[in-house]
Scaffold this motif. Structure first.
Motif, mmCIF file in Angstrom:
data_model
loop_
_atom_site.group_PDB
_atom_site.id
_atom_site.type_symbol
_atom_site.label_atom_id
_atom_site.label_comp_id
_atom_site.label_asym_id
_atom_site.label_seq_id
_atom_site.Cartn_x
_atom_site.Cartn_y
_atom_site.Cartn_z
ATOM 1 N N GLU A 145 -173.930 45.420 -54.282
ATOM 2 C CA GLU A 145 -174.916 45.722 -55.409
ATOM 3 C C GLU A 145 -175.426 44.775 -56.357
ATOM 4 O OE1 GLU A 145 -174.151 49.639 -57.139
ATOM 5 O OE2 GLU A 145 -173.652 50.514 -55.098
ATOM 6 N N SER A 146 -174.676 43.642 -56.255
ATOM 7 C CA SER A 146 -175.009 42.635 -57.016
ATOM 8 C C SER A 146 -174.618 41.236 -56.467
ATOM 9 C CB SER A 146 -174.448 42.785 -58.531
ATOM 10 O OG SER A 146 -173.108 42.622 -58.346
ATOM 11 N N GLN A 147 -175.425 40.209 -56.787
ATOM 12 C CA GLN A 147 -174.964 38.657 -56.504
ATOM 13 C C GLN A 147 -173.401 38.639 -56.903
ATOM 14 O OE1 GLN A 147 -177.956 36.003 -57.523
ATOM 15 N NE2 GLN A 147 -176.665 34.321 -57.245
ATOM 16 N N GLU A 148 -172.975 38.678 -58.160
ATOM 17 C CA GLU A 148 -171.565 38.615 -58.565
ATOM 18 C C GLU A 148 -170.696 39.495 -57.570
ATOM 19 O OE1 GLU A 148 -168.850 39.160 -62.527
ATOM 20 O OE2 GLU A 148 -170.927 39.874 -62.610
ATOM 21 N N ALA A 149 -171.065 40.874 -57.280
ATOM 22 C CA ALA A 149 -169.996 41.310 -56.344
ATOM 23 C C ALA A 149 -169.888 40.942 -55.006
ATOM 24 C CB ALA A 149 -170.552 42.959 -56.200
ATOM 25 N N ALA A 150 -170.994 40.239 -54.428
ATOM 26 C CA ALA A 150 -170.889 39.377 -53.225
ATOM 27 C C ALA A 150 -170.197 38.353 -53.284
ATOM 28 C CB ALA A 150 -172.277 39.109 -52.710
ATOM 29 N N TYR A 151 -170.176 37.577 -54.333
ATOM 30 C CA TYR A 151 -169.435 36.447 -54.740
ATOM 31 C C TYR A 151 -167.932 36.698 -54.561
ATOM 32 C CZ TYR A 151 -173.107 32.782 -55.901
ATOM 33 O OH TYR A 151 -173.994 31.938 -55.759
ATOM 34 N N ASP A 152 -167.857 37.685 -55.483
ATOM 35 C CA ASP A 152 -166.575 38.367 -55.678
ATOM 36 C C ASP A 152 -165.628 38.603 -54.222
ATOM 37 O OD1 ASP A 152 -166.380 37.907 -58.356
ATOM 38 O OD2 ASP A 152 -166.727 39.762 -58.892
ATOM 39 N N ALA A 153 -166.506 39.260 -53.461
ATOM 40 C CA ALA A 153 -165.839 39.859 -52.309
ATOM 41 C C ALA A 153 -165.714 38.788 -51.120
ATOM 42 C CB ALA A 153 -166.733 40.653 -51.661
ATOM 43 N N TRP A 154 -166.590 37.814 -51.089
ATOM 44 C CA TRP A 154 -166.256 36.563 -50.551
ATOM 45 C C TRP A 154 -165.183 35.737 -50.797
ATOM 46 C CZ3 TRP A 154 -168.033 34.849 -45.818
ATOM 47 C CH2 TRP A 154 -167.601 33.729 -45.393
ATOM 48 N N ASN A 155 -165.000 35.485 -52.174
ATOM 49 C CA ASN A 155 -163.690 34.795 -52.751
ATOM 50 C C ASN A 155 -162.320 35.565 -52.945
ATOM 51 O OD1 ASN A 155 -165.538 32.285 -52.630
ATOM 52 N ND2 ASN A 155 -166.478 33.128 -54.434
ATOM 53 N N ASP A 156 -162.489 36.788 -52.463
ATOM 54 C CA ASP A 156 -161.389 37.481 -52.817
ATOM 55 C C ASP A 156 -160.136 37.101 -51.644
ATOM 56 O OD1 ASP A 156 -159.244 39.453 -53.215
ATOM 57 O OD2 ASP A 156 -160.566 41.103 -53.073
ATOM 58 N N GLU A 157 -159.019 36.348 -52.479
ATOM 59 C CA GLU A 157 -157.986 36.049 -51.624
ATOM 60 C C GLU A 157 -157.244 37.207 -50.927
ATOM 61 O OE1 GLU A 157 -155.960 33.131 -53.810
ATOM 62 O OE2 GLU A 157 -157.703 31.820 -54.240
ATOM 63 N N GLU A 158 -157.291 38.305 -51.429
ATOM 64 C CA GLU A 158 -156.420 39.417 -50.805
ATOM 65 C C GLU A 158 -157.023 40.233 -49.483
ATOM 66 O OE1 GLU A 158 -155.129 42.343 -53.687
ATOM 67 O OE2 GLU A 158 -154.896 41.003 -55.178
ATOM 68 N N TRP A 159 -158.267 39.865 -49.142
ATOM 69 C CA TRP A 159 -159.075 40.175 -47.936
ATOM 70 C C TRP A 159 -158.652 39.251 -46.841
ATOM 71 C CZ3 TRP A 159 -162.249 44.467 -47.204
ATOM 72 C CH2 TRP A 159 -162.476 45.003 -48.545
#
Length: 149
Positions: free
Chosen positions: A92-106
């Protein structure tokens, strides 16, 4: 006499080689999407075409036509004010997309489009929508969709 045969053989080989290169180059210059299964393709570091025109209500389909992983992520401040935000992965936001891409737990990067994966978005508001690929933003993998009434 041997020299003439040698030069003829080299000339033929070069001509055949160049003919193959020029046809391969023309394929690379073509748009990778026919419009039947996608409208915008993704090469290694480029959306093709970079600018795409659509009408209000149209659904645009992006397809990863390369071997690299990509995202389709709207620049939040570069879409019309009344428009719905869009990003592969449904963020729902650019920040959420960045966070999801950079999430090391995924195990997989959030919003990731692997080879031949598609993403689609329906545009309901006229205007220009600028977007990018998160892993290739530094390589300026950006595009725009221009939506008209």
């Amino acid at each position: 006499m041997h020299r003439r045969r040698y030069l003829a053989a080299v000339g033929t080989a070069v001509s055949v080689g160049l003919a193959g290169c020029s046809s391969a180059l023309s394929v690379l210059e073509d748009d990778p999407c026919s419009g039947e299964d996608c409208h915008i393709g993704m090469s290694r570091t480029e959306f093709r075409p970079v600018s795409y025109e659509a009408s209000v209500g149209d659904t645009v389909v992006w397809k990863n036509t390369s071997e690299a992983d990509h995202t389709v992520t709207a620049y939040e401040n570069l879409i019309p004010d009344a428009a719905e935000y869009f990003a592969s992965g449904g963020y729902e936001s650019q920040e959420a997309a960045y966070d999801a891409w950079n999430d090391e737990e995924w195990e997989e990067r959030g919003g990731r489009l692997g080879t031949r994966d598609t993403y689609e978005h329906t545009f309901e508001v006229a205007g220009t929508y600028e977007y990018f690929c998160i892993p290739h933003e530094g390589a300026e993998m950006v595009g725009e969709v221009v939506v008209t009434e």
